[in-house]
Design an enzyme around this catalytic site. Structure first.
Site, PDB file in Angstrom:
ATOM      1  N   GLY A 113       0.806  -0.671   0.249  1.00 51.00           N
ATOM      2  CA  GLY A 113       0.337   0.217   0.517  1.00 51.00           C
ATOM      3  C   GLY A 113       0.706   1.643   0.277  1.00 51.00           C
ATOM      4  O   GLY A 113       1.286   1.649  -1.562  1.00 51.00           O
ATOM      5  N   HIS A 114       1.018   1.877   0.891  1.00 46.30           N
ATOM      6  CA  HIS A 114       1.226   3.333   1.431  1.00 46.30           C
ATOM      7  C   HIS A 114       2.869   3.249   2.117  1.00 46.30           C
ATOM      8  O   HIS A 114       3.546   3.726   2.076  1.00 46.30           O
ATOM      9  CB  HIS A 114       0.560   4.261   2.216  1.00 46.30           C
ATOM     10  N   GLY A 115       3.010   1.717   1.924  1.00 45.49           N
ATOM     11  CA  GLY A 115       4.839   1.577   2.377  1.00 45.49           C
ATOM     12  C   GLY A 115       5.399   1.906   0.728  1.00 45.49           C
ATOM     13  O   GLY A 115       7.191   2.751   1.459  1.00 45.49           O
ATOM     14  N   ALA A 116       5.350   2.299  -0.213  1.00 45.33           N
ATOM     15  CA  ALA A 116       5.892   2.807  -1.970  1.00 45.33           C
ATOM     16  C   ALA A 116       6.822   4.339  -0.582  1.00 45.33           C
ATOM     17  O   ALA A 116       7.815   4.516  -0.812  1.00 45.33           O
ATOM     18  CB  ALA A 116       5.403   3.186  -2.441  1.00 45.33           C
ATOM     19  N   HIS A 117       5.892   4.976  -0.401  1.00 44.34           N
ATOM     20  CA  HIS A 117       6.241   6.716   0.290  1.00 44.34           C
ATOM     21  C   HIS A 117       7.773   5.984   0.952  1.00 44.34           C
ATOM     22  O   HIS A 117       8.364   7.177   1.011  1.00 44.34           O
ATOM     23  CB  HIS A 117       5.352   6.712   1.206  1.00 44.34           C
TER      24      HIS A 117
END
Length: 188
Positions: A113-117
């Site tokens: 999910g937002h882990g790519a941030h």
């Protein structure tokens, strides 16, 4: 699972981690024989890191290690669950350092999910194929990454997924990548 037994995984989280993004991969890893260590960013994390389940409160966990005390040499892979946690931890210099160490060593990095941030803030996304929550597609592109709207994307040592709905497929890809990686690091 053969090739996963004994491998050590750092689960890098802060307040607001999505419960399913940590618990489901953790369960799959531990059932395959891996050891998952919760890594927090500050001393307060040793007492409690608050999770969420969608918009509701979720399970809390305690950090077993702090990111400032960890290096990629201590682990075989890195797991970055989604939720609002990645946005809270992404600016931390030690978080960025640890991500860069894993990538430089070509050790598996798993992003949900937002882990790519976190990978974006560590300056690692340029030229990489990655997926994540639809709401961060522009962030990935603006960082020079190649956003792919697919359940799971594998690019070299990275495996990424859009979110909780894709966790079963992600878990399979994660375990395959981990099994194919170098043998487990010795526990020091």
């Amino acid at each position: 699972m053969q090739g996963v037994e004994g491998k050590r995984i750092a689960a890098l989280i802060g307040d607001g981690f999505e419960e399913a993004d940590l618990m489901e991969p953790r369960r799959a890893l531990e059932e395959a024989g891996a050891v998952v260590t919760i890594v927090g960013v500050d001393e307060r994390a040793r007492q409690r890191i608050r999770g969420k389940r969608g918009l509701d409160d979720g399970a809390s966990v305690k950090a077993e290690e702090l990111v400032a005390d960890c290096t990629a040499e201590d682990f075989d892979a890195l797991l970055i669950p989604g939720g609002t946690s990645p946005d809270r931890i992404r600016a931390d210099r030690d978080v960025q350092r640890l991500c860069r160490e894993f990538d430089t060593a070509k050790k598996p990095v798993f992003s949900i999910g937002h882990g790519a941030h976190v990978l974006i803030s560590a300056q690692l996304a340029r030229g990489r194929q990655i997926t994540g929550a639809h709401s961060i597609a522009d962030d990935i592109r603006n960082a020079g990454g190649l956003f792919r709207d697919q359940p799971t994307v594998t690019d070299s040592n990275w495996v990424s997924t859009r979110g909780a709905e894709d966790i079963p497929q992600f878990n399979r890809a994660m375990l395959e990548k981990l099994a194919a990686a170098a043998p487990p690091q010795p526990v020091v």
